[in-house]
Design an enzyme around this catalytic site. Sequence first.
Site, short mmCIF file in Angstrom:
data_model
loop_
_atom_site.label_atom_id
_atom_site.label_comp_id
_atom_site.label_asym_id
_atom_site.label_seq_id
_atom_site.Cartn_x
_atom_site.Cartn_y
_atom_site.Cartn_z
N HIS A 83 -1.75 0.42 -9.81
CA HIS A 83 -2.23 -0.52 -8.79
C HIS A 83 -2.95 -1.68 -9.55
O HIS A 83 -4.34 -1.76 -9.45
CB HIS A 83 -3.59 0.25 -7.85
N ARG A 91 0.99 -1.36 -0.02
CA ARG A 91 0.07 -0.20 -0.05
C ARG A 91 0.83 1.23 -0.12
O ARG A 91 1.85 1.37 0.84
CB ARG A 91 -0.86 0.08 1.36
N GLU A 108 -3.72 7.75 -4.12
CA GLU A 108 -4.06 7.16 -5.43
C GLU A 108 -5.49 7.93 -5.83
O GLU A 108 -6.16 8.33 -4.91
CB GLU A 108 -4.47 5.72 -5.34
#
Length: 329
Positions: free
Chosen positions: A285, A238, A267
């Site tokens: 991602h 993450r 993000e």
Amino acid sequence: MKPRVFVTRRVYPAALAILQEHCVVDYQDSHDTLDAARLVRRLQHADAVVCQLTDPLTAAVIAAAPKLRGIHQIAVGHDNIDVAAATARGIVVTNTPGVLTEATADLTWALLLAAARRVPEAERFLRAGKWQRWDVDLLCGADVSGRTLGLVGFGRIGQAVARRALGFGMRVLYASRSETPAAVEQELRAQRVPLDLLLKQSDFVSLHVPLRDETRHLIGVEQLCQMKSTAFLINTARGPVVDERALVAALEEGLIAGAGLDVFETEPTVTPGLLQLPNVVLLPHVGSAVTSVRSLMCALAANDCVALLTGERPKHPVNPQVLAPLENE
Ligand code: NAP
Ligand code: GLV
């Protein structure tokens, strides 16, 4: 009366079929993300929600969803959900571990190899028409085979990444809070070491911890300074596990050789500086982005949602303590 489920964003059809057999489904058939206010409006009559890592299931949102009994995340990471708030309300939270392990480990290796061997840079060079001939020093990168790989977090994905390292003849170190069975360490030829030793000795540091309070900025200035100047940082865990501003500075100053990132602190915004650096490979991602895997993840979340609403035990509860009193009813 059938229970009501809200599906926050577009999912693979298999999940809808599973849900529609047992529930009334309110489906937001779009890739748009809902902010907290819109999410709360759609959750007013929902017994359960099938959600994604972009949905802010905060304490406030949970508190404003009066009928909610289940939160079913289509992902293994669930840092967008306030699990403590859900647990306090007796709401079961489930996730989708396992089915995405191999795909995410593959992607970790894609990033590692791409960063070490400058694959995107070389492709950009060719596409720009700059390739004149074979040169002895053209786009030379770093060795992978036989080097040291340091894994921070040694759960499902960390171990799957280690398994692939066997084929590259690498020495594997890992840092983890808990011990791994000796048989697994032996099979993967992996050695548990403190984080600072791992940072000092590894040629590639790859992150596989969940995002929690204690892992936020686990890699910051101090840790980057401990790494070799020839080392690479790979993050498929993450974004907030890494202090991205410190990472940009470390890359600009040559404190480390490069990085491969699939996840980012905020993000989809990419921290200023990263896009300009040639020695960073950046992906949006896509760790588990394989069609069959994503379809399985959707089905797993839907099945656990139906299980909860029909009185069965969901297979992947994140807060199993909530289930015990329900099972005794
Ligand atoms: P997992 O099996 O639960 O492994 C996580 C490991 O991290 C556990 O072994 C845990 O062990 C360890 N850990 C937790 N806190 C730690 C700390 N402070 N220091 C060192 N180790 C620590 O989870 P997984 O399935 O491998 O997934 C890991 C993470 O990858 C997910 O949470 C998610 O955020 C991310 N992910 C990203 C993608 C992507 O698309 N890029 C895809 C899938 C998953 P202990 O608790 O015993 O320490
Ligand atoms: C993806 O990032 C996941 O946690 O499954």
